[in-house]
Design a protein around this motif. Structure first.
Motif, short mmCIF file in Angstrom:
data_model
loop_
_atom_site.label_atom_id
_atom_site.label_comp_id
_atom_site.label_asym_id
_atom_site.label_seq_id
_atom_site.Cartn_x
_atom_site.Cartn_y
_atom_site.Cartn_z
N MET A 192 -47.03 -49.30 24.90
CA MET A 192 -45.75 -48.64 24.80
C MET A 192 -44.60 -49.52 24.75
O MET A 192 -44.51 -50.50 25.39
N ILE A 193 -43.47 -49.25 24.08
CA ILE A 193 -42.19 -50.00 24.02
C ILE A 193 -41.29 -48.98 24.29
O ILE A 193 -40.99 -47.80 23.68
N ALA A 194 -40.26 -49.38 24.96
CA ALA A 194 -38.85 -48.62 25.48
C ALA A 194 -37.71 -49.15 24.54
O ALA A 194 -38.05 -50.62 24.36
N MET A 195 -36.92 -48.46 24.06
CA MET A 195 -35.93 -49.09 23.40
C MET A 195 -34.78 -48.25 23.70
O MET A 195 -34.66 -47.00 23.99
N GLN A 196 -33.55 -48.96 23.72
CA GLN A 196 -32.13 -48.20 23.61
C GLN A 196 -31.11 -49.00 23.00
O GLN A 196 -31.16 -50.42 23.08
N TYR A 197 -30.24 -48.37 22.31
CA TYR A 197 -29.08 -48.94 21.76
C TYR A 197 -27.77 -48.15 22.34
O TYR A 197 -28.04 -47.13 22.68
N PHE A 229 -41.88 -36.74 15.49
CA PHE A 229 -41.94 -37.96 14.88
C PHE A 229 -43.05 -38.82 15.35
O PHE A 229 -43.40 -38.88 16.44
N ALA A 230 -43.76 -39.14 14.30
CA ALA A 230 -45.14 -40.13 14.60
C ALA A 230 -44.97 -41.26 15.59
O ALA A 230 -43.73 -42.01 15.26
N HIS A 231 -45.71 -41.45 16.49
CA HIS A 231 -45.82 -42.39 17.54
C HIS A 231 -44.55 -42.30 18.49
O HIS A 231 -44.32 -43.47 19.00
N LEU A 232 -43.74 -41.38 18.48
CA LEU A 232 -42.77 -41.18 19.32
C LEU A 232 -43.32 -40.57 20.80
O LEU A 232 -43.70 -39.42 20.55
N ASN A 237 -46.61 -46.61 20.03
CA ASN A 237 -47.23 -47.48 18.98
C ASN A 237 -46.22 -48.41 18.30
O ASN A 237 -44.97 -47.57 17.94
N PRO A 238 -46.25 -49.59 17.91
CA PRO A 238 -45.03 -50.41 17.46
C PRO A 238 -44.76 -49.89 16.06
O PRO A 238 -43.88 -50.00 15.36
N LYS A 239 -45.69 -49.18 15.27
CA LYS A 239 -45.59 -48.59 14.14
C LYS A 239 -44.42 -47.57 13.91
O LYS A 239 -43.74 -47.61 13.21
N GLY A 240 -44.24 -46.65 15.20
CA GLY A 240 -43.28 -45.80 15.19
C GLY A 240 -41.67 -46.38 15.39
O GLY A 240 -40.83 -45.81 14.45
N ILE A 241 -41.75 -47.27 16.12
CA ILE A 241 -40.29 -47.99 16.09
C ILE A 241 -39.75 -48.86 15.04
O ILE A 241 -38.76 -48.46 14.29
N SER A 242 -40.99 -49.50 14.43
CA SER A 242 -40.89 -49.95 12.80
C SER A 242 -40.29 -48.83 11.88
O SER A 242 -39.35 -49.12 11.19
N ASN A 243 -40.95 -47.64 11.90
CA ASN A 243 -40.78 -46.69 10.84
C ASN A 243 -39.30 -46.16 11.22
O ASN A 243 -38.67 -45.75 10.34
N SER A 280 -27.40 -53.67 18.56
CA SER A 280 -28.32 -54.35 18.92
C SER A 280 -29.19 -53.42 19.80
O SER A 280 -28.69 -52.78 20.79
N ALA A 281 -30.50 -53.31 19.54
CA ALA A 281 -31.56 -52.57 20.21
C ALA A 281 -32.29 -53.40 21.01
O ALA A 281 -33.08 -54.32 20.76
N LYS A 282 -31.93 -53.00 22.33
CA LYS A 282 -32.68 -53.52 23.66
C LYS A 282 -34.18 -52.92 23.59
O LYS A 282 -34.45 -51.79 23.41
N THR A 283 -35.10 -53.82 23.84
CA THR A 283 -36.52 -53.31 23.82
C THR A 283 -37.15 -53.84 25.21
O THR A 283 -36.92 -54.90 25.64
N TRP A 284 -38.11 -52.85 25.74
CA TRP A 284 -38.90 -53.48 26.87
C TRP A 284 -40.31 -53.24 26.55
O TRP A 284 -40.65 -51.96 26.11
N ILE A 285 -41.27 -54.00 27.05
CA ILE A 285 -42.72 -53.46 27.27
C ILE A 285 -42.84 -52.82 28.20
O ILE A 285 -42.47 -53.30 29.29
N VAL A 286 -43.49 -51.57 28.09
CA VAL A 286 -43.48 -50.58 29.22
C VAL A 286 -44.62 -50.55 30.03
O VAL A 286 -46.00 -51.11 29.63
N TRP A 287 -44.37 -50.98 31.43
CA TRP A 287 -45.32 -51.04 32.59
C TRP A 287 -45.92 -49.74 32.85
O TRP A 287 -46.99 -49.47 33.10
N ASN A 288 -44.95 -48.94 32.83
CA ASN A 288 -45.40 -47.56 33.54
C ASN A 288 -44.29 -46.50 32.92
O ASN A 288 -43.13 -46.61 32.83
N CYS A 289 -45.00 -45.43 32.52
CA CYS A 289 -44.51 -44.09 31.82
C CYS A 289 -45.13 -42.89 32.63
O CYS A 289 -46.29 -42.62 32.17
N ASP A 290 -44.52 -42.32 33.78
CA ASP A 290 -44.86 -41.36 34.40
C ASP A 290 -43.77 -39.93 34.24
O ASP A 290 -42.72 -40.11 34.45
#
Length: 189
Positions: free
Chosen positions: A1-6, A33-36, A66-72, A90-100
């Motif tokens: 998973m990928i987290a993103m914030q701008y 939205f797909a992959h969100l 999925n990276p496809k979602g953020i790209s789309n 500028s969109a900050k992104t993080w590799i997700v360790w935990n999503c609960d």
């Protein structure tokens, strides 16, 4: 998973009802939205004494499964519309360790986000294990926790969803946001 914030910092005298209206009108566009996993439409008001924010902000937070979602999304018409209104952030992104996420997390009304540097020499596996032990079950008001890291600048993010405004001692110096809309991806609906 990928987290993103701008985030867009808006002038101190900006009419934040414009942001509220934008969230109401545009928020449902990402429902399904797909992959969100989810998108929390976040705003903060400088004038809101309960949150202690120092700026007016519009700062959506996303979790992608999925990276496809953020790209789309970033290449698509919804993001293009945003950039035409506010410029390209500028969109900050993080590799997700935990999503609960707790049951009913879509009803969260507030969010908090804190980023911090990961010190050189930190054992990342140990840090990931410790962070992964946080769960919404540990606090009644907590609707969800997303933690992750950015290896380009070695920071970690702690993002939390709250059903009600969290107590200041619970969030420390995190930025507190109001949630105007919660979009869930096609697999979450």
């Amino acid at each position: 998973m990928i987290a993103m914030q701008y985030s867009f910092t808006l002038p101190a005298d900006y009419d934040m009802t414009i942001i509220d209206r934008r969230i109401t009108e545009k928020g449902p566009m990402l429902d399904g939205f797909a992959h969100l996993k989810f998108k929390a439409y976040l705003s903060a008001r400088k004038s809101d004494r309960t949150t202690g924010n120092q700026e007016n902000l519009y700062a959506p937070f996303y979790v992608w499964d999925n990276p496809k979602g953020i790209s789309n999304f970033l290449c698509g018409p919804v993001f293009t519309g945003l950039t035409q209104s506010f410029g390209r952030p500028s969109a900050k992104t993080w590799i997700v360790w935990n999503c609960d996420l707790a049951a009913g997390f879509r009803n969260a009304r507030f969010a908090s986000r804190m980023t911090s540097a990961i010190a050189h020499g930190t054992n990342l596996e140990s840090l990931r294990t410790v962070i992964g032990k946080s769960t919404p079950a540990t606090e009644n008001n907590l609707a969800g926790i997303v933690t992750g890291f950015d290896p380009t600048c070695w920071t970690q993010v702690d993002f939390r969803l709250w059903f009600d405004l969290p107590a200041p001692e619970t969030v420390g110096n995190a930025t507190i946001y109001s949630i105007g809309h919660m979009s869930l991806g096609q697999d979450q609906i």
